[in-house]
Design an enzyme around this catalytic site. Structure first.
Site, PDB file in Angstrom:
ATOM      1  N   ASP A  95      30.136  -4.773  12.859  1.00 29.92           N
ATOM      2  CA  ASP A  95      31.303  -5.134  12.037  1.00 29.92           C
ATOM      3  C   ASP A  95      32.609  -4.640  12.659  1.00 29.92           C
ATOM      4  O   ASP A  95      32.803  -3.444  12.873  1.00 29.92           O
ATOM      5  CB  ASP A  95      31.162  -4.517  10.629  1.00 29.92           C
ATOM      6  CG  ASP A  95      30.036  -5.150   9.816  1.00 29.92           C
ATOM      7  OD1 ASP A  95      29.458  -6.153  10.266  1.00 29.92           O
ATOM      8  OD2 ASP A  95      29.744  -4.635   8.718  1.00 29.92           O
ATOM      9  N   TYR A 124      28.800 -11.960  12.206  1.00 30.09           N
ATOM     10  CA  TYR A 124      27.656 -11.976  11.293  1.00 30.09           C
ATOM     11  C   TYR A 124      27.713 -13.217  10.397  1.00 30.09           C
ATOM     12  O   TYR A 124      26.706 -13.919  10.214  1.00 30.09           O
ATOM     13  CB  TYR A 124      27.691 -10.698  10.458  1.00 30.09           C
ATOM     14  CG  TYR A 124      26.525 -10.484   9.531  1.00 30.09           C
ATOM     15  CD1 TYR A 124      25.322  -9.935   9.998  1.00 30.09           C
ATOM     16  CD2 TYR A 124      26.621 -10.782   8.175  1.00 30.09           C
ATOM     17  CE1 TYR A 124      24.262  -9.709   9.134  1.00 30.09           C
ATOM     18  CE2 TYR A 124      25.566 -10.554   7.305  1.00 30.09           C
ATOM     19  CZ  TYR A 124      24.388 -10.015   7.794  1.00 30.09           C
ATOM     20  OH  TYR A 124      23.336  -9.793   6.935  1.00 30.09           O
ATOM     21  N   ASN A 160      13.582 -12.721   9.812  1.00 31.36           N
ATOM     22  CA  ASN A 160      14.333 -11.736   9.037  1.00 31.36           C
ATOM     23  C   ASN A 160      15.183 -10.817   9.916  1.00 31.36           C
ATOM     24  O   ASN A 160      16.167 -10.254   9.444  1.00 31.36           O
ATOM     25  CB  ASN A 160      13.347 -10.903   8.205  1.00 31.36           C
ATOM     26  CG  ASN A 160      13.966  -9.640   7.675  1.00 31.36           C
ATOM     27  OD1 ASN A 160      14.727  -9.665   6.707  1.00 31.36           O
ATOM     28  ND2 ASN A 160      13.680  -8.515   8.333  1.00 31.36           N
ATOM     29  N   ARG A 174       8.499   5.285  14.004  1.00 30.49           N
ATOM     30  CA  ARG A 174       8.786   4.892  12.632  1.00 30.49           C
ATOM     31  C   ARG A 174       7.956   3.667  12.226  1.00 30.49           C
ATOM     32  O   ARG A 174       7.462   3.567  11.099  1.00 30.49           O
ATOM     33  CB  ARG A 174      10.275   4.573  12.520  1.00 30.49           C
ATOM     34  CG  ARG A 174      10.738   4.715  11.127  1.00 30.49           C
ATOM     35  CD  ARG A 174      12.214   4.585  11.066  1.00 30.49           C
ATOM     36  NE  ARG A 174      12.495   3.797   9.880  1.00 30.49           N
ATOM     37  CZ  ARG A 174      13.696   3.580   9.420  1.00 30.49           C
ATOM     38  NH1 ARG A 174      14.733   4.067  10.044  1.00 30.49           N
ATOM     39  NH2 ARG A 174      13.879   2.868   8.344  1.00 30.49           N
ATOM     40  N   GLY A 205      17.805  -8.991  11.869  1.00 31.05           N
ATOM     41  CA  GLY A 205      19.249  -9.203  11.904  1.00 31.05           C
ATOM     42  C   GLY A 205      19.988  -7.901  12.129  1.00 31.05           C
ATOM     43  O   GLY A 205      19.494  -6.828  11.780  1.00 31.05           O
ATOM     44  N   ILE A 206      21.168  -8.027  12.733  1.00 33.54           N
ATOM     45  CA  ILE A 206      21.993  -6.848  12.990  1.00 33.54           C
ATOM     46  C   ILE A 206      23.437  -7.129  12.561  1.00 33.54           C
ATOM     47  O   ILE A 206      23.815  -8.282  12.381  1.00 33.54           O
ATOM     48  CB  ILE A 206      21.987  -6.438  14.485  1.00 33.54           C
ATOM     49  CG1 ILE A 206      22.522  -7.595  15.367  1.00 33.54           C
ATOM     50  CG2 ILE A 206      20.607  -6.006  14.920  1.00 33.54           C
ATOM     51  CD1 ILE A 206      22.830  -7.179  16.802  1.00 33.54           C
ATOM     52  N   THR A 207      24.189  -6.048  12.411  1.00 31.29           N
ATOM     53  CA  THR A 207      25.636  -6.190  12.209  1.00 31.29           C
ATOM     54  C   THR A 207      26.363  -5.409  13.294  1.00 31.29           C
ATOM     55  O   THR A 207      25.878  -4.361  13.739  1.00 31.29           O
ATOM     56  CB  THR A 207      26.097  -5.598  10.847  1.00 31.29           C
ATOM     57  OG1 THR A 207      25.637  -4.244  10.772  1.00 31.29           O
ATOM     58  CG2 THR A 207      25.565  -6.388   9.665  1.00 31.29           C
ATOM     59  N   ILE A 221      22.151  -5.743  -0.541  1.00 31.87           N
ATOM     60  CA  ILE A 221      20.857  -5.183  -0.942  1.00 31.87           C
ATOM     61  C   ILE A 221      20.812  -3.724  -0.478  1.00 31.87           C
ATOM     62  O   ILE A 221      21.342  -3.404   0.589  1.00 31.87           O
ATOM     63  CB  ILE A 221      19.703  -6.006  -0.288  1.00 31.87           C
ATOM     64  CG1 ILE A 221      19.881  -7.517  -0.544  1.00 31.87           C
ATOM     65  CG2 ILE A 221      18.345  -5.504  -0.768  1.00 31.87           C
ATOM     66  CD1 ILE A 221      19.864  -7.959  -1.995  1.00 31.87           C
TER      67      ILE A 221
HETATM   68  N1  CAA Z   1      41.759  -8.479   3.767  1.00 34.88           N
HETATM   69  C1  CAA Z   1      42.188  -8.732   5.009  1.00 34.88           C
HETATM   70  N2  CAA Z   1      42.166  -7.816   6.014  1.00 34.88           N
HETATM   71  C2  CAA Z   1      41.710  -6.610   5.736  1.00 34.88           C
HETATM   72  C3  CAA Z   1      41.247  -6.267   4.450  1.00 34.88           C
HETATM   73  C4  CAA Z   1      41.289  -7.262   3.433  1.00 34.88           C
HETATM   74  N3  CAA Z   1      40.844  -7.050   2.198  1.00 34.88           N
HETATM   75  N4  CAA Z   1      40.858  -4.993   4.482  1.00 34.88           N
HETATM   76  C5  CAA Z   1      41.043  -4.544   5.736  1.00 34.88           C
HETATM   77  N5  CAA Z   1      41.566  -5.510   6.493  1.00 34.88           N
HETATM   78  C6  CAA Z   1      41.879  -5.451   7.922  1.00 34.88           C
HETATM   79  C7  CAA Z   1      43.264  -4.929   8.243  1.00 34.88           C
HETATM   80  O1  CAA Z   1      44.186  -5.971   8.192  1.00 34.88           O
HETATM   81  C8  CAA Z   1      43.064  -4.431   9.665  1.00 34.88           C
HETATM   82  O2  CAA Z   1      42.977  -5.559  10.536  1.00 34.88           O
HETATM   83  P1  CAA Z   1      43.200  -5.503  12.154  1.00 34.88           P
HETATM   84  O3  CAA Z   1      41.952  -4.922  12.775  1.00 34.88           O
HETATM   85  O4  CAA Z   1      43.370  -6.925  12.503  1.00 34.88           O
HETATM   86  O5  CAA Z   1      44.399  -4.680  12.388  1.00 34.88           O
HETATM   87  C9  CAA Z   1      41.711  -3.802   9.593  1.00 34.88           C
HETATM   88  O6  CAA Z   1      41.031  -4.485   8.516  1.00 34.88           O
HETATM   89  C10 CAA Z   1      41.880  -2.351   9.315  1.00 34.88           C
HETATM   90  O7  CAA Z   1      40.745  -1.852   8.692  1.00 34.88           O
HETATM   91  P2  CAA Z   1      40.356  -0.320   8.788  1.00 34.88           P
HETATM   92  O8  CAA Z   1      41.560   0.512   8.951  1.00 34.88           O
HETATM   93  O9  CAA Z   1      39.453  -0.045   7.637  1.00 34.88           O
HETATM   94  O10 CAA Z   1      39.609  -0.133  10.147  1.00 34.88           O
HETATM   95  P3  CAA Z   1      38.421  -0.671  10.975  1.00 34.88           P
HETATM   96  O11 CAA Z   1      38.938  -1.704  11.898  1.00 34.88           O
HETATM   97  O12 CAA Z   1      37.793   0.523  11.533  1.00 34.88           O
HETATM   98  O13 CAA Z   1      37.334  -1.310   9.946  1.00 34.88           O
HETATM   99  C11 CAA Z   1      36.059  -3.015   8.944  1.00 34.88           C
HETATM  100  C12 CAA Z   1      37.410  -2.567   9.398  1.00 34.88           C
HETATM  101  C13 CAA Z   1      35.141  -3.305  10.153  1.00 34.88           C
HETATM  102  C14 CAA Z   1      36.257  -4.298   8.163  1.00 34.88           C
HETATM  103  C15 CAA Z   1      35.398  -1.894   8.092  1.00 34.88           C
HETATM  104  O14 CAA Z   1      36.223  -1.641   6.988  1.00 34.88           O
HETATM  105  C16 CAA Z   1      34.015  -2.256   7.611  1.00 34.88           C
HETATM  106  O15 CAA Z   1      33.009  -2.014   8.265  1.00 34.88           O
HETATM  107  N6  CAA Z   1      33.926  -2.856   6.409  1.00 34.88           N
HETATM  108  C17 CAA Z   1      32.652  -3.261   5.811  1.00 34.88           C
HETATM  109  C18 CAA Z   1      32.232  -4.590   6.287  1.00 34.88           C
HETATM  110  C19 CAA Z   1      31.052  -5.029   5.433  1.00 34.88           C
HETATM  111  O16 CAA Z   1      31.193  -5.291   4.243  1.00 34.88           O
HETATM  112  N7  CAA Z   1      29.859  -5.158   6.033  1.00 34.88           N
HETATM  113  C20 CAA Z   1      28.697  -5.545   5.310  1.00 34.88           C
HETATM  114  C21 CAA Z   1      27.480  -4.943   5.970  1.00 34.88           C
HETATM  115  S1  CAA Z   1      26.008  -5.251   5.034  1.00 34.88           S
HETATM  116  C22 CAA Z   1      25.576  -6.785   5.445  1.00 34.88           C
HETATM  117  O17 CAA Z   1      26.149  -7.409   6.287  1.00 34.88           O
HETATM  118  C23 CAA Z   1      24.392  -7.343   4.719  1.00 34.88           C
HETATM  119  C24 CAA Z   1      24.725  -8.593   4.047  1.00 34.88           C
HETATM  120  O18 CAA Z   1      24.247  -9.644   4.437  1.00 34.88           O
HETATM  121  C25 CAA Z   1      25.582  -8.578   2.850  1.00 34.88           C
END
Ligand code: CAA
Length: 246
Positions: free
Chosen positions: A95, A154, A89, A41, A91-93, A187
């Site tokens: 989550d 992150y 630049n 790639r 970076g990984i996640t 983004i």
């Molecule tokens: N406030 C507080 N807690 C919350 C919540 C909220 N709004 N929404 C969900 N939760 C918590 C619940 O309390 C629960 O917590 P525990 O694990 O402690 O029990 C958990 O989230 C349950 O969530 P899910 O059932 O959805 O299950 P999961 O554990 O599989 O996933 C997650 C949770 C990892 C947060 C998932 O929803 C996710 O990946 N979300 C997106 C995260 C995100 O926005 N990443 C950005 C990536 S892009 C980037 O990083 C670039 C950049 O710079 C912007």
């Protein structure tokens, strides 16, 4: 604009990094783009530059491996003879909520996003000091300011880049080297596409402009910080997030 200048962009073949590489090549720079995996790639990425292809090189290496960092910088010096701009630049996640996050999930993200920037910087810094000029831009994130559910590792790594940037900017202020941060919001890249659909919909709802940013929009901010006329900007954080941090 950047004829004769050389940029090293880590993670420079994908996402925001690819847009930075593209933008700097279009502005006349030679760009060494680092990548950690996916040689095929990365090769394809270079091919798209056509007759400007000789201004782009790709370098495999992990920023979380100090030996790789030093080797990549040596490769770039062998190929282009200098490094004017370093864009950290890569970076990984990984989550997960803190309850589910393993020590390894934590370390992996801190090692790449934060220690990686430190290690790459170390690898080019003496060269920049010797020449009395250089530009370092660290790509952080709005998440470093706001935090985010599922991103403690992150967010900590990206917040760490703010402190790293300012400390290094102070240390380099009288050596002709500027050090700045760009903090993008959400983004339109593969990283954001990997967010679960429901979570992404909620994210867009929270962005005042109600849209994702474009990688090219971030690249233009980076280019601005690298321009000769930006030499009085150091230790700064430039946000580009559609208003997400207001
Ligand atoms: N406030 C507080 N807690 C919350 C919540 C909220 N709004 N929404 C969900 N939760 C918590 C619940 O309390 C629960 O917590 P525990 O694990 O402690 O029990 C958990 O989230 C349950 O969530 P899910 O059932 O959805 O299950 P999961 O554990 O599989 O996933 C997650 C949770 C990892 C947060 C998932 O929803 C996710 O990946 N979300 C997106 C995260 C995100 O926005 N990443 C950005 C990536 S892009 C980037 O990083 C670039 C950049 O710079 C912007």
């Amino acid at each position: 604009m950047f004829e004769g200048r050389v940029a090293l962009v880590t993670g420079g073949t994908r996402g925001i990094g690819a847009a930075i590489t593209q933008c700097l090549v279009e502005s006349g720079a030679s760009v060494a783009a680092g990548y950690s995996r996916g040689k095929e790639r990365a090769d394809e990425f270079v091919q798209q530059f056509g007759d400007k292809g000789s201004n782009v090189s790709i370098h495999q290496g992990r920023v979380d491996d100090v030996n790789d960092c030093n080797r990549v910088v040596k490769e770039v010096m062998d190929r282009f003879g200098r490094v004017d701009f370093l864009v950290n630049n890569a970076g990984i996640t990984v989550d997960k909520t803190v309850r589910k996050m393993s020590v390894d999930d934590w370390r992996q993200v801190l090692d790449v996003n934060l220690s990686g920037a430190f290690q790459m910087t170390k690898a080019v810094l003496e060269h920049m000091i010797e020449r009395g000029s250089g530009r370092i831009v660290n790509i952080s994130s709005v998440i470093g300011e706001t935090g985010n559910v599922g991103q403690a590792n992150y967010a900590a790594s990206k917040a760490g880049l703010f402190g790293f940037t300012k400390s290094l900017a102070l240390e380099m202020a009288q050596r002709g080297i500027t050090v700045n941060c760009v903090a993008p919001g959400f983004i339109g890249t593969e990283m954001v596409a990997a967010i679960p659909e429901a979570a992404l919909a909620k994210v867009v709802e929270k962005i005042p402009q109600r849209r994702l940013g474009k990688p090219e929009e971030v690249a233009r901010v980076v280019r601005f910080l690298l321009e000769d006329d930006s030499s009085y900007i150091t230790g700064a954080v430039y946000s580009i997030n559609g208003g997400l941090d207001m």
